[in-house]
Design an enzyme around this catalytic site. Structure first.
Site, short mmCIF file in Angstrom:
data_model
loop_
_atom_site.label_atom_id
_atom_site.label_comp_id
_atom_site.label_asym_id
_atom_site.label_seq_id
_atom_site.Cartn_x
_atom_site.Cartn_y
_atom_site.Cartn_z
N LYS A 154 8.94 30.27 -49.17
CA LYS A 154 8.93 29.88 -47.76
C LYS A 154 9.20 28.39 -47.64
CE LYS A 154 5.98 28.39 -44.77
NZ LYS A 154 6.87 27.60 -43.89
N GLY A 207 1.83 20.50 -50.16
CA GLY A 207 1.69 20.08 -48.77
C GLY A 207 0.39 19.32 -48.58
N SER A 208 -0.18 19.47 -47.41
CA SER A 208 -1.37 18.67 -47.08
C SER A 208 -2.61 19.21 -47.79
CB SER A 208 -1.59 18.68 -45.58
OG SER A 208 -1.80 20.00 -45.12
N THR A 209 -3.54 18.35 -48.06
CA THR A 209 -4.79 18.74 -48.71
C THR A 209 -5.56 19.72 -47.83
OG1 THR A 209 -4.91 16.73 -50.02
CG2 THR A 209 -6.99 17.84 -49.60
N VAL A 211 -4.42 22.03 -45.64
CA VAL A 211 -3.90 23.40 -45.76
C VAL A 211 -4.12 23.92 -47.18
CG1 VAL A 211 -1.85 24.86 -45.60
CG2 VAL A 211 -2.27 23.11 -43.86
N GLY A 212 -3.98 23.03 -48.17
CA GLY A 212 -4.20 23.44 -49.57
C GLY A 212 -5.59 24.02 -49.79
N GLU A 229 -0.19 21.26 -55.11
CA GLU A 229 0.27 19.87 -55.18
C GLU A 229 0.02 19.29 -53.80
OE1 GLU A 229 1.14 18.37 -57.82
OE2 GLU A 229 1.91 19.92 -59.18
N CYS A 263 4.49 12.24 -51.72
CA CYS A 263 3.08 12.33 -52.15
C CYS A 263 2.78 11.30 -53.22
CB CYS A 263 2.76 13.74 -52.61
SG CYS A 263 3.98 14.43 -53.72
N GLU A 355 -3.94 9.67 -46.15
CA GLU A 355 -2.53 9.63 -46.51
C GLU A 355 -1.70 9.44 -45.23
OE1 GLU A 355 -0.61 13.32 -47.91
OE2 GLU A 355 0.30 12.09 -49.46
P1 NAP Z 1 1.42 21.34 -44.23
O1 NAP Z 1 0.92 21.85 -42.95
O2 NAP Z 1 0.49 21.30 -45.39
O3 NAP Z 1 2.70 22.24 -44.60
C1 NAP Z 1 3.22 22.46 -45.89
C2 NAP Z 1 3.77 23.88 -45.99
O4 NAP Z 1 2.70 24.81 -45.82
C3 NAP Z 1 4.79 24.23 -44.90
O5 NAP Z 1 5.74 25.12 -45.44
C4 NAP Z 1 3.94 24.92 -43.87
O6 NAP Z 1 4.66 25.77 -43.02
C5 NAP Z 1 2.99 25.70 -44.73
N1 NAP Z 1 1.72 26.06 -44.09
C6 NAP Z 1 1.13 25.46 -43.02
N2 NAP Z 1 -0.02 26.09 -42.71
C7 NAP Z 1 -0.15 27.12 -43.57
C8 NAP Z 1 -1.13 28.13 -43.75
N3 NAP Z 1 -2.20 28.22 -42.98
N4 NAP Z 1 -0.94 29.03 -44.76
C9 NAP Z 1 0.13 28.96 -45.55
N5 NAP Z 1 1.08 28.01 -45.43
C10 NAP Z 1 0.95 27.10 -44.45
O7 NAP Z 1 2.03 19.92 -44.06
P2 NAP Z 1 2.69 19.31 -42.73
O8 NAP Z 1 2.00 19.81 -41.49
O9 NAP Z 1 4.12 19.53 -42.82
O10 NAP Z 1 2.38 17.77 -42.92
C11 NAP Z 1 1.10 17.21 -42.60
C12 NAP Z 1 0.69 16.15 -43.60
O11 NAP Z 1 0.54 16.73 -44.88
C13 NAP Z 1 1.69 15.04 -43.84
O12 NAP Z 1 1.71 14.09 -42.87
C14 NAP Z 1 1.25 14.55 -45.19
O13 NAP Z 1 0.16 13.69 -45.09
C15 NAP Z 1 0.85 15.80 -45.89
N6 NAP Z 1 1.94 16.34 -46.74
C16 NAP Z 1 1.90 16.13 -48.06
C17 NAP Z 1 2.92 16.60 -48.85
C18 NAP Z 1 2.94 16.41 -50.32
O14 NAP Z 1 3.98 16.50 -50.94
N7 NAP Z 1 1.81 16.17 -50.94
C19 NAP Z 1 3.99 17.28 -48.31
C20 NAP Z 1 4.00 17.51 -46.93
C21 NAP Z 1 2.97 17.04 -46.16
P3 NAP Z 1 5.34 25.26 -41.64
O15 NAP Z 1 5.31 23.80 -41.62
O16 NAP Z 1 6.70 25.81 -41.69
O17 NAP Z 1 4.51 25.89 -40.57
MG MG Z 2 1.01 21.49 -40.87
#
Ligand code: NAP
Ligand code: MG
Length: 452
Positions: A154, A207-209, A211-212, A229, A263, A355
């Site tokens: 995804k 992605g974000s901590t 959601v992780g 990650e 990140c 972050e």
């Molecule tokens: P995010 O919400 O963690 O999204 C990352 C991925 O997870 C996207 O594909 C997202 O889908 C998916 N996702 C979201 N909610 C989910 C859930 N409940 N279950 C399963 N998958 C889910 O990150 P973001 O909203 O894009 O960014 C927010 C913040 O996260 C950033 O500002 C940054 O601080 C941090 N971040 C960190 C990294 C990293 O590499 N460590 C990368 C991205 C973001 P959709 O977005 O398509 O809904």
């Molecule tokens: Mg998000």
């Protein structure tokens, strides 16, 4: 049919409309993946390797188009986007060396023969963020495929175009149908279904901590395997004995590359007090000199942020009175934000503890090695970091003292596909890349054959 409009963040123009998978489409894709995984795992390792090599060659032949798509979809500079597409090729070539090397062990026992096997899990779900759509996808799917798993991937809703292109390239290269499927969709629909679907045996999430943590909790229900990650708040530690010119000239790259949406961004510069002023004198022109603008143009070093909402979030971390200096950026259209240097007045400021994921860096002084380590480790994150010193003993002492998974001395390099990558503490769980990458997509089975 639900669709989403993909926007170029440098122009705010719609560049594509993409169909989003719903729950039924996700379930159907997982069912197909289960069936496809059976013949894929049974294939001779050398045949799987050959197909991965062909996939790598198809990516190599398509580097220009993949890079163009990433510039348009994500606002990455052309140079970065080409590196990212090249990284996918390299990760695939490296993974192609794995199927024939996934050997088990023969362990001495009395009364029989004892052997171990590394067996594929079945179906692996990979959830990718928008910041590095191509490499982060490949770090999950390439070793998972090499180990004999089928993959459902995804991409982030904002950045699906290169992942869709990679699925086409895989098909053209002869990867069997349904072994590698890309499902654009919402995290709350497709991503969550990867977590709850019993046939998905592992979830790789970047992605974000926040959601992780939810994904880890969800996977616990089925004791589902997970690699995480997550975020970072990495330090760039500069000692007085360092090559200050080089440290200051490269520090912008260490944090502002990909507009800080990284990140591994070295978003906290820690300076030994005796060189604090001198470093800032050298750093200021370097920051003002960062070329921010059209990501497709030659010489551009930094593009826009991914979205208007993200720019607002980034701006929310910056207190105007604490800004030491900034670089330039275009005024719009496009989601621009300038390289920004902050001197925080409180040690608990959000800009120091959370972050930012944008082109914002804080600068703080420290007294000695112990003080540098105290500051560097004063975070729940532990992904990356840099140490600038010409004292070899100090370089090793401080490297061992920083609680983070990926450190570099006199460099800001974070990622090499043949070395392990991942976080300490709340930056993640497990490791990607490196020589053992495929093992993370297997179960070890032990078999004892009685001879008496
Ligand atoms: P995010 O919400 O963690 O999204 C990352 C991925 O997870 C996207 O594909 C997202 O889908 C998916 N996702 C979201 N909610 C989910 C859930 N409940 N279950 C399963 N998958 C889910 O990150 P973001 O909203 O894009 O960014 C927010 C913040 O996260 C950033 O500002 C940054 O601080 C941090 N971040 C960190 C990294 C990293 O590499 N460590 C990368 C991205 C973001 P959709 O977005 O398509 O809904
Ligand atoms: Mg998000």
């Amino acid at each position: 049919m639900v669709t989403t409009e993909v926007v170029n963040p440098a122009t705010e123009k719609v560049v594509a409309t993409v169909e989003l998978a719903d729950l039924a489409a996700t379930d159907a894709a997982v069912d197909r993946a289960v069936r496809a995984s059976e013949s894929w795992r049974a294939m001779a390792p050398g045949d799987r390797a050959r197909l991965l090599r062909r996939f790598a060659e198809a990516v190599d032949a398509d580097l220009g188009e993949l890079a163009r798509l990433e510039v348009e979809n994500s606002g990455h500079t052309l140079g970065n986007a080409r590196w990212e597409a090249g990284n996918v090729r390299d990760v695939l070539h490296f993974a192609a060396g794995m199927p024939e090397r996934l050997s088990g062990r023969q362990i001495p026992v009395a009364g029989g023969l004892d052997v171990t096997f590394h067996e594929p899990l079945g179906v692996v779900g990979v959830i990718v963020p928008w910041n590095f759509p191509m490499p982060i996808a490949a770090w999950g799917f390439a070793p998972a495929l090499a180990a004999g798993n089928a993959v459902v991937l995804k991409p982030a809703e904002l950045t699906p175009l290169t992942a869709l292109r990679l699925a086409e390239l895989a098909r053209a290269a002869g990867i069997p149908d349904d072994v590698f499927q890309v499902l654009p969709g919402k995290g709350s629909v497709v991503g969550e279904r990867f977590v709850t679907h019993p046939a998905v045996r592992k979830v790789v999430f970047t992605g974000s901590t926040e959601v992780g943590k939810r994904i880890m909790a969800g996977c616990a229900e089925q004791v589902k395997r997970v690699t995480l990650e997550l975020g970072g708040k990495s330090a760039n530690i500069v000692f007085a004995d360092a090559d200050l010119e080089r440290a200051a000239a490269t520090a912008p790259y260490g944090v502002f590359d990909n507009a800080g949406q990284d990140c591994c961004a070295r978003s906290r510069i820690l300076l030994q007090r005796s060189v604090f002023d001198r470093f800032l004198e050298l750093f200021e022109p370097a920051v003002r000199g960062v070329q921010v603008g059209d990501p497709g143009a030659d010489g551009t070093e930094m593009g826009p942020l991914i979205s208007a909402a993200h720019r607002e979030r980034v701006a929310g971390f910056v207190t105007p009175g604490e800004v030491a200096f900034t670089g330039d950026c275009p005024s719009g259209p496009g989601y621009w934000y300038p390289p920004t240097v902050v001197l925080p007045t409180s040690p608990t400021a959000r800009v120091l503890t959370e972050e930012v994921f944008g082109p914002v860096v804080t600068v703080q002084p420290f007294e000695d090695e112990a003080d540098a380590l105290r500051l560097a480790n004063d975070t729940e994150y532990g992904l990356s970091g840099s140490i600038w010193t010409n004292d070899l003993g100090r370089a090793l002492r401080v490297s061992r003292g920083v609680a983070a998974g990926n450190l570099s001395v006199n460099s800001h390099s974070s990622v090499r596909y043949w070395t392990p990558f991942g976080g300490f503490k709340q930056s993640g769980l497990g490791r990607e890349l490196g020589p053992d990458a495929a093992l993370a997509f297997t179960e070890t089975k032990n078999v004892f054959l009685a001879t008496e």
